[in-house]
Write an enzyme that holds these catalytic residues in place. Structure first.
Site, PDB file in Angstrom:
ATOM      1  N   LYS A 130       0.936  -1.184   0.039  1.00 44.86           N
ATOM      2  CA  LYS A 130      -0.113   0.165   0.109  1.00 44.86           C
ATOM      3  C   LYS A 130       0.992   1.358   0.072  1.00 44.86           C
ATOM      4  CE  LYS A 130      -1.838   2.089   3.224  1.00 44.86           C
ATOM      5  NZ  LYS A 130      -1.724   3.901   2.956  1.00 44.86           N
ATOM      6  N   GLU A 139      10.527   0.909   9.959  1.00 45.01           N
ATOM      7  CA  GLU A 139      11.439   1.724   9.685  1.00 45.01           C
ATOM      8  C   GLU A 139      10.702   3.036  10.088  1.00 45.01           C
ATOM      9  OE1 GLU A 139      13.009   4.699   8.807  1.00 45.01           O
ATOM     10  OE2 GLU A 139      13.050   4.138   6.777  1.00 45.01           O
ATOM     11  N   GLU A 158      10.429  15.035  15.736  1.00 40.86           N
ATOM     12  CA  GLU A 158      11.019  14.941  14.193  1.00 40.86           C
ATOM     13  C   GLU A 158       9.877  16.044  13.571  1.00 40.86           C
ATOM     14  OE1 GLU A 158       9.566  11.304  11.959  1.00 40.86           O
ATOM     15  OE2 GLU A 158      11.559  11.748  10.966  1.00 40.86           O
ATOM     16  N   CYS A 206      13.639  10.590   6.872  1.00 46.43           N
ATOM     17  CA  CYS A 206      13.517   9.968   8.318  1.00 46.43           C
ATOM     18  C   CYS A 206      14.980  10.276   8.755  1.00 46.43           C
ATOM     19  CB  CYS A 206      13.089   8.551   8.404  1.00 46.43           C
ATOM     20  SG  CYS A 206      13.870   7.666   6.745  1.00 46.43           S
TER      21      CYS A 206
END
Ligand code: NAI
Ligand code: MG
Length: 494
Positions: free
Chosen positions: A195, A269, A400, A303
């Site tokens: 997906k 991840e 983040e 990331c």
């Protein structure tokens, strides 16, 4: 004075020197009005749909299926059938041929894919053309090479495929993350239900045409589209033997909770808040380029972005000055323009998150710097930003942001740099800039990060394993390590 100097004196560079527009032609991409789900080698008419847009213009691009749990179930069944009725018996060298074909077709169609990726995701064409596409093809080439060498990769362990892999990917590198997921899964002999993220489904849908061209047997790769609800349905589906997820720590945590005790394999991840560490003996101009590439590459939607800059106190002033000067030369705008350095923010949701955290940074007492910059009127944009006077406790130093926003901190000694770098719940990546090889090794041994770059940043290679510690997740993608999570072994380990 030479002739050349005299000419320059007569014709000074104009103050408002700008680049003429250099847009990449868009007509290489043909979009359908509406896309379904790619299941068992056929297009399934979706029961529900939503509209995908270009984040640079808010222009609608196509209608996309929002897969229901029943549609997900159908895709998982197709993957299971393909696994049991043929694919697991295909000889390893035959499997390799399909992967080589996919890699070559991606190279042949790279311009089309690059334009589509920039159109749907907002990233500069310079990056989709020079980074996303070459690396995606390289990933398929690399794992094609492993497909018939698994016995050598894992000697005396009798590696076997797991079965059906459910794969959920994010929107920052749509095609590249697809390659990271699909290439090792197929090389290891599994079948797949993947997906793409809801904001960037189009390159995964075009990839279905690559699968058709490569004559991959039906059902080996199935693509379903939709948002988190579709993702959750893949995680829950009984017929799935392994989940591979890349995305937020929040969703990663929920998936881990959901899978606990089910026996399904899992790799995660997740996010990061990497330290990019500049020592006073580093080549400063190179380091400044590395800082820029570390945080403004792909609008900071990375990331492993170097979002926390740690600068040794003795060089703080020249670094900040050079950085600000360099920042003013970044061209922000049309992702399809070949001169663009920083494109559009991927979605309204992500822009809201960046704006919120930047406002918090100002409130907490950090000093903000943004170069003068004219932004397009439509679409989602954010000016490349630097925060100085940042304390470790500030949210902009902890969380983040996933946008073009850099927080700068200082240190005096290597020990202090290390302590600050490791002071994060994440552990995905780090950068070290110094002339001293011994210091690079000393730091690399002690940094709690899965990937460490020395005198460079944001470099990727399919042969190099990538993944994190702590809240950045677990499992490795890339390299021989990336095969392990898609295999089971007769010795029962892993
Ligand atoms: P997200 O984690 O919600 O989305 C990533 C993927 O997971 C998408 O395909 C999404 O549809 C799917 N998903 C969402 N909820 C799910 C669920 N409950 N079960 C299964 N799949 C689910 O990330 P989002 O909301 O797009 O971004 C939020 C923040 O996450 C970003 O601001 C960034 O900080 C971080 N992020 C990190 C990424 C990375 O590469 N490590 C990639 C994307 C986001
Ligand atoms: Mg989310």
């Amino acid at each position: 004075m030479t002739d050349l100097e005299r000419t320059h004196e007569r014709t000074p560079v104009p103050e408002d020197w700008t680049y003429a527009p250099a847009p990449e032609a868009r007509d290489i991409v043909t979009l359908r009005r509406r896309y379904g789900h790619y299941v068992g080698g056929e297009w399934l008419e979706p029961t529900e749909t939503y509209t995908t847009i270009s984040p640079a213009s808010e222009e609608p691009l196509a209608e996309i299926g929002q897969a229901t749990p029943a549609e997900v179930e159908h895709a998982v069944q197709a993957a299971r059938d393909a696994f049991e009725n043929g694919w697991s018996d295909v000889s390893p060298s035959e499997r390799a041929k399909y992967l080589f074909r996919i890699a070559r077709i991606l190279q042949e169609r790279s311009r089309e894919f690059a334009v589509l990726e920039s159109l749907n995701g907002g990233k500069p064409i310079k990056e989709s053309r020079d980074v996303d596409l070459p690396l995606s093809a390289a990933h398929f080439f690399y794992y094609a090479g492993w497909a018939d060498k698994l016995e050598y990769a894992f000697p005396n362990r009798r590696p076997r495929p797991i079965g059906v892999a459910g794969q959920i990917i994010p929107w920052n590198f749509p095609l590249l993350m697809l390659a990271w997921k699909i290439a090792p899964a197929l090389a290891a002999g599994n079948t797949v239900v993947l997906k793409p993220a809801e904001t960037t489904p189009l390159s995964a849908l075009l990839f279905c045409d690559v699968l058709r061209q490569a004559e991959l047997p039906p059902g080996v790769v199935n693509i379903v589209t939709g948002d988190g609800r579709t993702g959750a349905a893949i995680v829950k589906a009984d017929g799935v033997d392994k989940i591979a997820f890349t995305g937020s720590t929040e969703v990663g945590r929920a998936i881990q909770r959901e899978l606990a005790g089910t026996g399904k394999k899992l790799t995660l991840e997740l996010g990061g808040k990497a330290a990019n560490i500049i020592f006073d003996d580093a080549a400063l101009d190179q380091a400044v380029e590395g800082i820029i590439n570390g945080i403004y590459f792909n609008q900071g939607h990375v990331c492993c972005a170097g979002s926390r800059l740690l600068v040794q106190e003795s060089i703080y002033e020249p670094v900040v000055e050079k950085l600000k000067r360099r920042l003013a030369t970044l061209r922000v705008g049309d992702p399809l323009d070949k001169n663009t350095d920083v494109g559009a923010i991927n979605s309204k949701q992500q822009l809201d998150k960046i704006e919120e955290l930047v406002a918090v940074g100002k409130d907490e007492g950090a000093e903000i710097y943004q170069p003068p910059c004219r932004l397009p009127e439509k679409g989602y944009w954010f000016v490349p930003t630097v925060f100085t006077n940042v304390a470790q406790s500030y949210r902009i130093a902890q969380e983040e942001i996933f946008g073009p926003v850099l927080s700068i901190l200082t240190f005096r000694t290597p020990d202090e740099a290390l302590e600050k770098a490791n002071n994060t719940p994440y552990g995905l990546s780090a950068g070290v800039w110094t002339e001293k090889g011994s210091r690079i090794l000393w730091m690399a041994e002690r940094l709690r990060a899965g990937v460490i770059w020395a005198n460079t940043y944001n470099r990727f290679d399919p042969s190099s394993p990538f993944g994190g510690y702590k809240e950045s997740g677990f499992g490795r993608e890339g390299g021989r390590h990336g095969l392990g999570p898609y295999l089971q072994f007769e010795d029962g380990n892993g």
